[in-house]
Scaffold this active site. Structure first.
Site, PDB file in Angstrom:
ATOM      1  N   LYS A  86       0.822  -1.251  -0.030  1.00 12.26           N
ATOM      2  CA  LYS A  86      -0.004   0.058   0.035  1.00 12.26           C
ATOM      3  C   LYS A  86       0.869   1.374   0.031  1.00 12.26           C
ATOM      4  O   LYS A  86       0.425   2.289  -0.597  1.00 12.26           O
ATOM      5  CB  LYS A  86      -0.818  -0.061   1.156  1.00 12.26           C
ATOM      6  CG  LYS A  86      -1.850  -1.127   1.335  1.00 12.26           C
ATOM      7  CD  LYS A  86      -2.683  -1.478  -0.066  1.00 12.26           C
ATOM      8  CE  LYS A  86      -3.291  -2.737  -0.126  1.00 12.26           C
ATOM      9  NZ  LYS A  86      -3.769  -3.092  -1.349  1.00 12.26           N
ATOM     10  N   LYS A  96      -2.464   2.260   9.415  1.00 13.62           N
ATOM     11  CA  LYS A  96      -2.783   1.264   8.274  1.00 13.62           C
ATOM     12  C   LYS A  96      -1.555   0.155   8.125  1.00 13.62           C
ATOM     13  O   LYS A  96      -0.289   0.476   8.317  1.00 13.62           O
ATOM     14  CB  LYS A  96      -3.288   1.529   6.959  1.00 13.62           C
ATOM     15  CG  LYS A  96      -4.551   2.692   7.112  1.00 13.62           C
ATOM     16  CD  LYS A  96      -4.840   3.033   5.758  1.00 13.62           C
ATOM     17  CE  LYS A  96      -6.024   3.909   5.844  1.00 13.62           C
ATOM     18  NZ  LYS A  96      -6.595   4.344   4.531  1.00 13.62           N
ATOM     19  N   LYS A 104     -19.354  -4.425   2.136  1.00 12.70           N
ATOM     20  CA  LYS A 104     -20.279  -3.511   1.361  1.00 12.70           C
ATOM     21  C   LYS A 104     -21.421  -4.083   1.360  1.00 12.70           C
ATOM     22  O   LYS A 104     -21.630  -5.436   1.395  1.00 12.70           O
ATOM     23  CB  LYS A 104     -19.721  -3.484  -0.163  1.00 12.70           C
ATOM     24  CG  LYS A 104     -18.477  -2.250  -0.126  1.00 12.70           C
ATOM     25  CD  LYS A 104     -17.816  -2.515  -1.314  1.00 12.70           C
ATOM     26  CE  LYS A 104     -16.489  -1.766  -1.536  1.00 12.70           C
ATOM     27  NZ  LYS A 104     -15.560  -2.184  -2.564  1.00 12.70           N
ATOM     28  N   GLU A 157      -6.239   2.864  -2.259  1.00 11.68           N
ATOM     29  CA  GLU A 157      -5.602   1.509  -2.707  1.00 11.68           C
ATOM     30  C   GLU A 157      -6.077   1.324  -4.065  1.00 11.68           C
ATOM     31  O   GLU A 157      -7.329   1.731  -4.464  1.00 11.68           O
ATOM     32  CB  GLU A 157      -5.733   0.466  -1.604  1.00 11.68           C
ATOM     33  CG  GLU A 157      -7.209   0.202  -1.302  1.00 11.68           C
ATOM     34  CD  GLU A 157      -7.215  -0.808  -0.244  1.00 11.68           C
ATOM     35  OE1 GLU A 157      -7.248  -2.019  -0.412  1.00 11.68           O
ATOM     36  OE2 GLU A 157      -7.114  -0.182   1.032  1.00 11.68           O
ATOM     37  N   ASN A 168      -7.299  -1.979  -6.336  1.00 13.28           N
ATOM     38  CA  ASN A 168      -7.589  -3.482  -6.150  1.00 13.28           C
ATOM     39  C   ASN A 168      -7.484  -3.942  -7.820  1.00 13.28           C
ATOM     40  O   ASN A 168      -7.846  -3.276  -8.544  1.00 13.28           O
ATOM     41  CB  ASN A 168      -9.111  -3.735  -6.049  1.00 13.28           C
ATOM     42  CG  ASN A 168      -9.589  -3.268  -4.611  1.00 13.28           C
ATOM     43  OD1 ASN A 168      -8.674  -3.267  -3.726  1.00 13.28           O
ATOM     44  ND2 ASN A 168     -10.581  -2.574  -4.553  1.00 13.28           N
ATOM     45  N   ARG A 204      -8.384  -7.009  -8.913  1.00 16.12           N
ATOM     46  CA  ARG A 204      -9.123  -8.092  -9.154  1.00 16.12           C
ATOM     47  C   ARG A 204     -10.514  -7.485  -9.767  1.00 16.12           C
ATOM     48  O   ARG A 204     -10.695  -6.274  -9.717  1.00 16.12           O
ATOM     49  CB  ARG A 204      -9.559  -8.725  -7.862  1.00 16.12           C
ATOM     50  CG  ARG A 204     -10.108  -7.917  -7.024  1.00 16.12           C
ATOM     51  CD  ARG A 204     -10.632  -8.746  -5.543  1.00 16.12           C
ATOM     52  NE  ARG A 204     -11.572  -7.608  -5.051  1.00 16.12           N
ATOM     53  CZ  ARG A 204     -11.135  -6.726  -4.168  1.00 16.12           C
ATOM     54  NH1 ARG A 204      -9.722  -6.716  -3.954  1.00 16.12           N
ATOM     55  NH2 ARG A 204     -11.939  -6.230  -3.422  1.00 16.12           N
ATOM     56  N   VAL A 253     -16.881  -7.706  -6.768  1.00 19.58           N
ATOM     57  CA  VAL A 253     -18.179  -8.144  -6.508  1.00 19.58           C
ATOM     58  C   VAL A 253     -19.105  -7.101  -7.039  1.00 19.58           C
ATOM     59  O   VAL A 253     -20.288  -7.618  -7.729  1.00 19.58           O
ATOM     60  CB  VAL A 253     -18.676  -8.035  -4.841  1.00 19.58           C
ATOM     61  CG1 VAL A 253     -19.926  -8.654  -4.773  1.00 19.58           C
ATOM     62  CG2 VAL A 253     -17.651  -9.150  -4.262  1.00 19.58           C
ATOM     63  N   ARG A 267     -26.326  -6.507  -1.636  1.00 23.08           N
ATOM     64  CA  ARG A 267     -25.775  -7.809  -1.435  1.00 23.08           C
ATOM     65  C   ARG A 267     -26.732  -8.823  -0.405  1.00 23.08           C
ATOM     66  O   ARG A 267     -27.067  -8.221   0.790  1.00 23.08           O
ATOM     67  CB  ARG A 267     -24.512  -7.757  -1.002  1.00 23.08           C
ATOM     68  CG  ARG A 267     -23.465  -7.215  -1.698  1.00 23.08           C
ATOM     69  CD  ARG A 267     -22.041  -7.188  -0.979  1.00 23.08           C
ATOM     70  NE  ARG A 267     -21.162  -6.636  -2.005  1.00 23.08           N
ATOM     71  CZ  ARG A 267     -19.653  -6.514  -1.741  1.00 23.08           C
ATOM     72  NH1 ARG A 267     -19.309  -7.380  -0.741  1.00 23.08           N
ATOM     73  NH2 ARG A 267     -18.919  -5.740  -2.673  1.00 23.08           N
TER      74      ARG A 267
HETATM   75  C1  MV4 Z   1      -9.484   5.912   5.960  1.00 26.23           C
HETATM   76  C2  MV4 Z   1     -10.616   6.485   6.596  1.00 26.23           C
HETATM   77  C3  MV4 Z   1     -10.346   7.813   6.886  1.00 26.23           C
HETATM   78  N1  MV4 Z   1      -9.141   8.472   6.776  1.00 26.23           N
HETATM   79  N2  MV4 Z   1      -8.358   6.665   5.765  1.00 26.23           N
HETATM   80  C4  MV4 Z   1     -11.389   1.566   5.416  1.00 26.23           C
HETATM   81  C5  MV4 Z   1     -11.311   0.923   4.077  1.00 26.23           C
HETATM   82  C6  MV4 Z   1      -9.928   1.130   3.503  1.00 26.23           C
HETATM   83  N3  MV4 Z   1      -9.899   0.746   1.994  1.00 26.23           N
HETATM   84  C7  MV4 Z   1      -9.630   2.447   3.909  1.00 26.23           C
HETATM   85  N4  MV4 Z   1     -10.773   2.813   5.027  1.00 26.23           N
HETATM   86  C8  MV4 Z   1     -10.669   3.960   5.476  1.00 26.23           C
HETATM   87  N5  MV4 Z   1      -9.518   4.753   5.510  1.00 26.23           N
HETATM   88  C9  MV4 Z   1      -8.200   7.798   6.251  1.00 26.23           C
HETATM   89  N6  MV4 Z   1      -7.008   8.551   5.925  1.00 26.23           N
HETATM   90  C10 MV4 Z   1     -11.807   5.847   6.671  1.00 26.23           C
HETATM   91  C11 MV4 Z   1     -11.818   4.360   6.326  1.00 26.23           C
HETATM   92  C12 MV4 Z   1     -13.175   3.815   6.603  1.00 26.23           C
HETATM   93  C13 MV4 Z   1     -13.942   3.398   5.560  1.00 26.23           C
HETATM   94  C14 MV4 Z   1     -13.594   3.510   4.173  1.00 26.23           C
HETATM   95  C15 MV4 Z   1     -14.573   3.031   3.201  1.00 26.23           C
HETATM   96  C16 MV4 Z   1     -15.710   2.672   3.477  1.00 26.23           C
HETATM   97  C17 MV4 Z   1     -16.124   2.414   5.045  1.00 26.23           C
HETATM   98  C18 MV4 Z   1     -15.141   2.696   5.887  1.00 26.23           C
HETATM   99  C19 MV4 Z   1     -15.392   2.496   7.229  1.00 26.23           C
HETATM  100  C20 MV4 Z   1     -14.599   2.947   8.183  1.00 26.23           C
HETATM  101  C21 MV4 Z   1     -13.256   3.736   7.731  1.00 26.23           C
END
Ligand code: MV4
Length: 452
Positions: free
Chosen positions: A116, A158, A237, A288, A290, A292, A295, A338
């Site tokens: 990442k 993270k 999701k 990030e 993905n 792949r 869904v 879903r």
């Molecule tokens: C974050 C964020 C807030 N700030 N990064 C969760 C999944 C992953 N792909 C990244 N995620 C998050 N990263 C920063 N800098 C909040 C989340 C997050 C979130 C993101 C997408 C959908 C649902 C979520 C639920 C909690 C936190």
């Protein structure tokens, strides 16, 4: 083009891939675990091979069993679907070294996006905005405290090898930082075998917006708009849609073109998804990528009229993308719910078991992607998703009305499903207004434990 494809997956996505292969005149080989003998993908494929025990580690994650199955059936390619080995660079490498095409990007691209920190570095170079954060991993607690001073609180820790929300830690103050860092490192090591973590400013109440791209081996890349996947419970999701009610045509074009530039920079070839957070001021931050098929790909198919699985297979076979960006039209609105075999009244506890009765909605503008049928027993070993209901309309309101109608028609007995939970979302006034973010489901789940 391939003459025979092995599908290294199960459930609805295995069925979806078999359907695409059938229409392309490609033979299919299903693989199945001892718990999946009666599963629909086994029935629909041209051939089927049992590859091991019920546990995923013994079957759908068993690389040598999968390669042997492909070799004895004389397959020229393997489609990994989503989950399981779909983003495993080592598996992609083993396929290639055995002369079998992995239907996905190169091992190098999978590895790059799996890291990442490197993924962020790569996208930053292409001009894609990132959340302010550590440019690279966090060395130690002194480094973390120094970074926190620059970035500010709240921040989020993270896992470098993580993704999809696993192993994240939110932190609000210096006092908690050292403890949060150690917990995150320990969890990252346990979950991914890599204790490295990085830090970002925590964006409050973001939307989750992701952009679909398709790239061929000849340098052609197209974007297929975005999906709004903000409705999630514990990083799973629940409802996805396109277009996002928060994005206009001009923003879509700008974001899409940025993503095309990003993937061109790494010579990417396959379908792929670039994930962003969108803050309350509609600023985008790359999260990030993905590598792949996802869904929720059907909603993109419904508004573009394209078949993403066919495109993924065609570009893997080296074919040129025939469609140009200017030919792509986004028509109407599509939404997906879903349906999981889980009990929403009991903490979403899995509800496996025999389905005695199953009636799917239908009619104009409704699509069902599922592998279940009356008489089928849902095994307890795998993901609990049993169906995707996709509803389309000329606009968002029409699509939502159709979804409400479809959910009312859906009838599965006697197992518990998340249908009523989906209905609560679809009928919610804020959701109807397009007024939601990733914290939306918290109000339905007031008695659930917070994650950190
Ligand atoms: C974050 C964020 C807030 N700030 N990064 C969760 C999944 C992953 N792909 C990244 N995620 C998050 N990263 C920063 N800098 C909040 C989340 C997050 C979130 C993101 C997408 C959908 C649902 C979520 C639920 C909690 C936190």
């Amino acid at each position: 083009m391939f003459s025979k494809v092995l599908i290294a997956n199960r459930g609805e996505i295995a069925v979806r891939i078999i359907r695409a292969c059938r229409e392309m005149n490609i033979k299919t080989v299903a693989v199945y675990s001892q718990a999946d003998k009666e599963s629909m993908h086994v029935h629909l494929a041209d051939e089927a091979i049992c590859i091991g025990g019920a546990l995923s580690a013994e079957s759908y994650l068993n690389i040598s069993a999968l390669i042997s199955a492909a070799e004895v059936t004389d397959c020229d390619a393997i489609h990994p679907g989503y989950g399981f080995l779909s983003e495993n660079a080592h598996f992609a490498e083993v396929c290639e070294s055995c002369g079998i095409t992995f239907i996905g990007p190169s091992p190098e691209n999978i590895r790059l996006m799996g890291d990442k920190v490197k993924a962020k570095e790569t996208m930053k170079k292409a001009g894609i905005p990132l959340v302010p954060g550590s440019d690279g991993g966090v060395k130690d607690k002194e480094d973390a405290l120094k970074l926190a001073k620059e970035i500010g609180y709240p921040l989020i820790i993270k896992a470098r090898s993580g993704g999809g929300g696993r192993g994240m830690r939110i932190c609000h103050s210096d006092v908690r930082l050292v403890g949060a860092l150690m917990t995150a490192q320990t969890e990252a090591k346990a979950a991914f075998g890599d204790s490295e973590v990085y830090i970002e400013r925590f964006v409050q109440n973001p939307r989750h917006i992701e952009v679909q791209i398709v790239a061929d081996k000849h340098g052609n890349v197209i974007y297929l708009g975005e999906r709004d996947c903000s409705i999630q419970r514990r990083h799973q999701k629940v409802v996805e849609e396109t277009p996002s009610p928060a994005i206009d045509a001009k923003t879509r074009k700008k974001l899409g073109e940025l993503c095309v530039k990003g993937v061109k920079g790494i010579n990417y070839c396959s379908v792929g998804t670039i994930e962003f957070l969108m803050d309350d001021k509609k600023r985008f931050y790359f999260m990030e990528m993905n590598t792949r098929i996802q869904v929720e790909h059907p909603v993109t198919e419904e508004v573009t009229g394209l078949d993403l699985i066919k495109l993924q297979i065609q570009v893997a076979a080296g074919e040129r993308l025939k469609i140009k960006q200017e030919d792509i039209e986004f028509k109407g609105h599509s939404i997906e719910c879903r349906i999981n075999a889980e009990d929403p009244d009991n903490g979403f506890m899995p509800s496996p078991g025999r389905i005695d009765f199953c009636y799917f909605p239908g009619g104009k503008d409704i699509r069902i992607d599922s592998h279940i049928y009356a008489g089928y027993s849902i095994p307890p070993y795998y993901d609990s998703m049993i169906a995707k209901i996709i509803a389309n309309g000329r606009n968002r309101e029409e699509a939502l009305n159709k979804m409400e109608r479809a959910l009312d028609e859906l009838w599965i007995e006697p197992i518990k499903t998340t249908k009523s939970f989906c209905k609560d979302v679809i009928c919610d006034p804020d959701f109807r207004r397009g007024n939601f973010h990733t914290g939306f489901l918290d109000k339905f789940l007031a008695d659930e434990e917070p994650e950190s």
